[in-house]
Design a protein around this motif. Structure first.
Motif, PDB file in Angstrom:
ATOM      1  N   GLY A  75      37.748  54.892  32.655  1.00 51.59           N
ATOM      2  CA  GLY A  75      37.862  53.467  32.935  1.00 51.59           C
ATOM      3  C   GLY A  75      37.434  53.095  34.340  1.00 51.59           C
ATOM      4  N   ILE A  76      36.996  54.067  35.119  1.00 48.99           N
ATOM      5  CA  ILE A  76      36.490  53.805  36.470  1.00 48.99           C
ATOM      6  C   ILE A  76      34.977  53.721  36.359  1.00 48.99           C
ATOM      7  CG2 ILE A  76      36.308  54.676  38.833  1.00 48.99           C
ATOM      8  CD1 ILE A  76      39.001  56.104  38.352  1.00 48.99           C
ATOM      9  N   TRP A  77      34.484  52.513  36.278  1.00 52.90           N
ATOM     10  CA  TRP A  77      33.064  52.285  36.017  1.00 52.90           C
ATOM     11  C   TRP A  77      32.331  51.690  37.222  1.00 52.90           C
ATOM     12  CZ3 TRP A  77      33.358  49.708  30.477  1.00 52.90           C
ATOM     13  CH2 TRP A  77      33.907  50.634  29.587  1.00 52.90           C
ATOM     14  N   CYS A  78      33.038  51.270  38.223  1.00 54.21           N
ATOM     15  CA  CYS A  78      32.465  50.681  39.438  1.00 54.21           C
ATOM     16  C   CYS A  78      32.882  51.506  40.638  1.00 54.21           C
ATOM     17  CB  CYS A  78      32.948  49.236  39.589  1.00 54.21           C
ATOM     18  SG  CYS A  78      32.469  48.454  41.147  1.00 54.21           S
ATOM     19  N   ARG A  79      31.967  51.728  41.555  1.00 56.40           N
ATOM     20  CA  ARG A  79      32.257  52.632  42.670  1.00 56.40           C
ATOM     21  C   ARG A  79      33.421  52.181  43.530  1.00 56.40           C
ATOM     22  NH1 ARG A  79      28.048  53.948  47.019  1.00 56.40           N
ATOM     23  NH2 ARG A  79      29.937  54.704  48.034  1.00 56.40           N
ATOM     24  N   ILE A  80      33.697  50.891  43.610  1.00 57.44           N
ATOM     25  CA  ILE A  80      34.787  50.436  44.471  1.00 57.44           C
ATOM     26  C   ILE A  80      36.158  50.656  43.832  1.00 57.44           C
ATOM     27  CG2 ILE A  80      33.337  48.751  45.670  1.00 57.44           C
ATOM     28  CD1 ILE A  80      34.686  46.567  43.999  1.00 57.44           C
ATOM     29  N   GLN A  81      36.190  51.092  42.552  1.00 63.81           N
ATOM     30  CA  GLN A  81      37.461  51.439  41.934  1.00 63.81           C
ATOM     31  C   GLN A  81      38.005  52.769  42.448  1.00 63.81           C
ATOM     32  OE1 GLN A  81      35.794  50.459  37.736  1.00 63.81           O
ATOM     33  NE2 GLN A  81      38.017  50.400  37.489  1.00 63.81           N
ATOM     34  N   ASP A  82      37.118  53.638  42.872  1.00 65.80           N
ATOM     35  CA  ASP A  82      37.539  54.927  43.421  1.00 65.80           C
ATOM     36  C   ASP A  82      36.608  55.287  44.565  1.00 65.80           C
ATOM     37  OD1 ASP A  82      38.349  57.488  44.032  1.00 65.80           O
ATOM     38  OD2 ASP A  82      38.535  58.139  41.942  1.00 65.80           O
ATOM     39  N   ARG A  83      37.032  54.938  45.755  1.00 66.23           N
ATOM     40  CA  ARG A  83      36.182  55.101  46.936  1.00 66.23           C
ATOM     41  C   ARG A  83      36.185  56.523  47.483  1.00 66.23           C
ATOM     42  NH1 ARG A  83      35.326  49.715  49.028  1.00 66.23           N
ATOM     43  NH2 ARG A  83      36.666  48.219  47.943  1.00 66.23           N
ATOM     44  N   GLU A  84      37.036  57.393  46.949  1.00 67.77           N
ATOM     45  CA  GLU A  84      37.142  58.750  47.470  1.00 67.77           C
ATOM     46  C   GLU A  84      36.625  59.805  46.502  1.00 67.77           C
ATOM     47  OE1 GLU A  84      38.021  59.544  50.529  1.00 67.77           O
ATOM     48  OE2 GLU A  84      38.268  57.415  50.996  1.00 67.77           O
ATOM     49  N   GLY A  86      35.190  58.949  43.106  1.00 66.83           N
ATOM     50  CA  GLY A  86      34.352  58.456  42.021  1.00 66.83           C
ATOM     51  C   GLY A  86      33.063  59.247  41.909  1.00 66.83           C
ATOM     52  N   THR A  87      32.350  59.062  40.805  1.00 63.91           N
ATOM     53  CA  THR A  87      31.125  59.839  40.600  1.00 63.91           C
ATOM     54  C   THR A  87      30.051  59.495  41.630  1.00 63.91           C
ATOM     55  OG1 THR A  87      30.191  58.229  39.040  1.00 63.91           O
ATOM     56  CG2 THR A  87      31.558  59.988  38.113  1.00 63.91           C
ATOM     57  N   VAL A  88      29.962  58.224  42.038  1.00 60.38           N
ATOM     58  CA  VAL A  88      28.935  57.839  43.013  1.00 60.38           C
ATOM     59  C   VAL A  88      29.206  58.499  44.356  1.00 60.38           C
ATOM     60  CG1 VAL A  88      27.856  55.941  44.247  1.00 60.38           C
ATOM     61  CG2 VAL A  88      28.454  55.663  41.839  1.00 60.38           C
ATOM     62  N   VAL A  89      30.461  58.466  44.789  1.00 60.04           N
ATOM     63  CA  VAL A  89      30.826  59.086  46.067  1.00 60.04           C
ATOM     64  C   VAL A  89      30.587  60.597  46.015  1.00 60.04           C
ATOM     65  CG1 VAL A  89      32.729  59.560  47.642  1.00 60.04           C
ATOM     66  CG2 VAL A  89      32.498  57.293  46.644  1.00 60.04           C
ATOM     67  N   LYS A  90      30.935  61.212  44.900  1.00 62.39           N
ATOM     68  CA  LYS A  90      30.708  62.654  44.774  1.00 62.39           C
ATOM     69  C   LYS A  90      29.215  62.971  44.796  1.00 62.39           C
ATOM     70  CE  LYS A  90      34.891  63.902  42.206  1.00 62.39           C
ATOM     71  NZ  LYS A  90      35.427  64.368  40.898  1.00 62.39           N
ATOM     72  N   GLU A 282      29.185  53.800  38.284  1.00 63.25           N
ATOM     73  CA  GLU A 282      29.744  55.126  38.061  1.00 63.25           C
ATOM     74  C   GLU A 282      29.053  55.901  36.932  1.00 63.25           C
ATOM     75  OE1 GLU A 282      32.827  56.705  39.797  1.00 63.25           O
ATOM     76  OE2 GLU A 282      31.521  55.503  41.102  1.00 63.25           O
ATOM     77  N   PHE A 283      28.468  55.190  35.964  1.00 67.51           N
ATOM     78  CA  PHE A 283      27.750  55.892  34.898  1.00 67.51           C
ATOM     79  C   PHE A 283      26.485  56.543  35.439  1.00 67.51           C
ATOM     80  CE2 PHE A 283      30.275  52.798  32.500  1.00 67.51           C
ATOM     81  CZ  PHE A 283      30.876  53.639  31.578  1.00 67.51           C
ATOM     82  N   GLU A 284      25.777  55.827  36.306  1.00 66.90           N
ATOM     83  CA  GLU A 284      24.595  56.422  36.933  1.00 66.90           C
ATOM     84  C   GLU A 284      24.996  57.624  37.777  1.00 66.90           C
ATOM     85  OE1 GLU A 284      21.666  52.571  37.503  1.00 66.90           O
ATOM     86  OE2 GLU A 284      23.394  52.762  38.817  1.00 66.90           O
ATOM     87  N   GLY A 285      26.083  57.478  38.518  1.00 71.08           N
ATOM     88  CA  GLY A 285      26.573  58.598  39.311  1.00 71.08           C
ATOM     89  C   GLY A 285      26.937  59.785  38.447  1.00 71.08           C
ATOM     90  N   ALA A 286      27.521  59.526  37.279  1.00 69.72           N
ATOM     91  CA  ALA A 286      27.915  60.606  36.375  1.00 69.72           C
ATOM     92  C   ALA A 286      26.701  61.368  35.865  1.00 69.72           C
ATOM     93  CB  ALA A 286      28.713  60.027  35.203  1.00 69.72           C
ATOM     94  N   ILE A 287      25.651  60.650  35.482  1.00 72.57           N
ATOM     95  CA  ILE A 287      24.440  61.306  34.987  1.00 72.57           C
ATOM     96  C   ILE A 287      23.813  62.169  36.079  1.00 72.57           C
ATOM     97  CG2 ILE A 287      22.099  60.909  34.126  1.00 72.57           C
ATOM     98  CD1 ILE A 287      23.179  58.320  32.825  1.00 72.57           C
ATOM     99  N   LEU A 288      23.737  61.630  37.284  1.00 69.63           N
ATOM    100  CA  LEU A 288      23.151  62.393  38.387  1.00 69.63           C
ATOM    101  C   LEU A 288      23.983  63.627  38.717  1.00 69.63           C
ATOM    102  CD1 LEU A 288      22.114  59.399  40.666  1.00 69.63           C
ATOM    103  CD2 LEU A 288      20.580  60.881  39.373  1.00 69.63           C
ATOM    104  N   LEU A 289      25.301  63.451  38.748  1.00 68.39           N
ATOM    105  CA  LEU A 289      26.177  64.592  39.020  1.00 68.39           C
ATOM    106  C   LEU A 289      25.991  65.692  37.987  1.00 68.39           C
ATOM    107  CD1 LEU A 289      29.699  63.260  40.120  1.00 68.39           C
ATOM    108  CD2 LEU A 289      28.151  64.733  41.426  1.00 68.39           C
ATOM    109  N   GLY A 290      25.806  65.293  36.728  1.00 71.90           N
ATOM    110  CA  GLY A 290      25.624  66.282  35.675  1.00 71.90           C
ATOM    111  C   GLY A 290      24.343  67.079  35.815  1.00 71.90           C
ATOM    112  N   GLN A 291      23.335  66.516  36.482  1.00 75.18           N
ATOM    113  CA  GLN A 291      22.043  67.200  36.639  1.00 75.18           C
ATOM    114  C   GLN A 291      21.986  68.115  37.862  1.00 75.18           C
ATOM    115  OE1 GLN A 291      18.716  64.439  36.528  1.00 75.18           O
ATOM    116  NE2 GLN A 291      19.776  63.177  35.023  1.00 75.18           N
ATOM    117  N   LEU A 292      22.755  67.784  38.891  1.00 80.35           N
ATOM    118  CA  LEU A 292      22.604  68.482  40.172  1.00 80.35           C
ATOM    119  C   LEU A 292      22.823  69.997  40.098  1.00 80.35           C
ATOM    120  CD1 LEU A 292      24.059  66.075  42.900  1.00 80.35           C
ATOM    121  CD2 LEU A 292      21.676  66.462  42.238  1.00 80.35           C
TER     122      LEU A 292
END
Length: 452
Positions: A75-84, A86-90, A282-292
């Motif tokens: 349910g965390i789909w926007c980066r500002i929901q989890d600033r520490e 989240g997938t984008v921050v990671k 966060e979905f874009e961040g998730a896809i990128l994280l999965g590839q790294l």
């Protein structure tokens, strides 16, 4: 290799053992094997490559799918929901580490990354940024969006990169930055651009949108200049549909990038400057994280296959692999590109050459149809009131009159051919041999091209 000594029969002897084995069992036609083997496939001969496909792209594996599912369920789909965490921050943390820099800011596209960088550097009305006409429109869109002036310099005929000599010629008192584009994922002439930037006290913005993990003199592209920008659009080697990222070791500049892309609002919650909303989701961040985790494995395969192709293609007359500058250590190989010299093919235009290759089962193509200096945006800004006020009539007239880029025109209209590489360069050595043998066959039978 001299043209008069070149035959595919001789050339086949230089390719891999796997190719020779394939010829022996008939999966790759050798000249003399059938009645039509000396005939181009487009004229009825046997094609070199039949019933084969290239590796799928974009890259998807279980790790990518699991990352998307986890994000969906969170349910965390926007980066500002989890600033520490989240997938984008990671992703920002991991990508910065992989690129050898301290900071990364992720945004919604490569164009957004470039525009954010331009704004964060304080470039705007009255300022000029010199860049390449041989690039995606996003390069100049980033400059125009800041109401700065994109000044286009011609390119080198064989590297397809913006020419440092022509860049230096176009510097004026209003020039504030140079933006070399690392075309096809290979380094531009960074030694020269660093020298020019120091000499004229200019910002060096690396448009590395195609150049993930490419390396120049021990450094990753994007980390050499003041700031570097990447695209993660679906065709790129690290992709999430759309997406972009910015890297630098300048902490203050990266804080400004974060603020600009966050509609001008800093991490402290204060609206401090003018800025669009360019946040990566966060979905874009998730896809990128999965590839790294496996990205460097694919990077190594592309470089290995590209080196193999180059080692063979360099001996085929009239088709020259992209020139690489001194200091280039690894490339992204978003595209594998070559220069086509029609004089070696009895004056046959590129269009017929490409049709012949396609019939052999190897589809090469041109890349950019027109350099950006030949697109309507030039007249558009000439007629805009704000540009007339910011730059003055005489400067705009001079700007348009000096827009000619004849080498870029030659490359676009006649010479550049490419194999899209994000997927195809992940193929096997046999796949690479198909490319080599198709190129060799068309050259040996070049007298037949006029019949197409």
């Amino acid at each position: 290799m001299k043209a008069k000594n070149f035959t595919r029969r001789k050339f086949v002897g230089t390719v891999s053992a796997s190719t020779l084995g394939a010829v022996a069992i008939g999966s790759i036609p050798a000249f003399g094997a059938t009645k039509t083997s000396n005939k181009l496939a487009i004229l009825g001969g046997n094609p070199v490559r039949q019933n084969k496909s290239w590796p799928d792209w974009p890259y998807v594996d279980k790790n990518v799918m699991d990352s998307i599912e986890k994000t969906t369920q969170s349910g965390i789909w926007c980066r500002i929901q989890d600033r520490e965490n989240g997938t984008v921050v990671k992703f920002e943390r991991q990508y910065a580490e992989m690129m050898g820099v301290t900071r990364c800011v992720a945004v919604g596209s490569g164009t957004q990354a470039l525009h954010t960088a331009v704004e964060a550097l304080g470039l705007g009305p009255g300022d000029e940024v010199i860049t390449s006409p041989y690039t995606d429109p996003g390069t100049i869109a980033a400059i125009l969006s800041a109401r700065a002036l994109p000044v286009l310099a011609d390119i080198d005929r064989y590297s397809f990169q913006v020419d440092p000599d022509d860049v230096e010629r176009r510097i004026t008192k209003n020039t504030k930055a140079i933006m070399p584009v690392h075309m096809m994922g290979q380094p531009a002439d960074l030694d020269r651009f660093l020298q020019i930037a120091r000499k004229y006290n200019l910002f060096l913005i690396e448009d590395a949108c195609q150049a993930h993990f490419a390396k120049f003199r021990g450094k990753m592209l994007g980390s050499v200049g003041d700031i570097g920008c990447f695209s993660h659009q679906s065709s790129k080697v690290i992709s999430c549909g759309e997406g972009g990222s910015i890297i630098s070791n300048n902490a203050e500049l990266m804080e400004q990038c974060y603020t600009v892309q966050n509609h001008g609002t800093s991490k402290f919650g204060r609206t401090e400057t003018i800025g669009p909303k360019y946040r990566m989701n966060e979905f874009e961040g998730a896809i990128l994280l999965g590839q790294l985790p496996t990205a460097m494995e694919r990077h190594a395969v592309r470089n290995k296959n590209a080196q193999y192709l180059t080692s063979k293609i360099k001996d085929i007359p009239g088709i020259t692999p992209q020139k690489l500058y001194d200091g280039t250590e690894e490339g992204s190989f978003y595209l594998y590109t070559m220069n086509y010299n029609k004089e070696e093919y009895n004056g046959v235009p590129r269009e017929k050459y490409l049709k012949a290759l396609a019939a052999e089962g190897v589809g090469l193509s041109p890349y950019i149809k027109n350099g950006l200096h030949r697109e309507p945006w030039v007249d558009n800004i000439m007629g805009r009131k704000e540009y007339q006020q910011m730059y003055g009539k005489s400067r705009l007239e001079e700007f348009k009159q000096d827009m000619a880029c004849p080498v870029c025109d030659l490359v676009c209209d006649e010479e550049m051919v490419m194999l899209w590489a994000s997927g195809p360069l992940l193929g096997t050595t046999d796949d690479m041999d198909d490319v080599i043998n198709a190129l060799a066959k068309v050259y040996e039978n070049r007298d037949q091209l006029k019949s197409i």
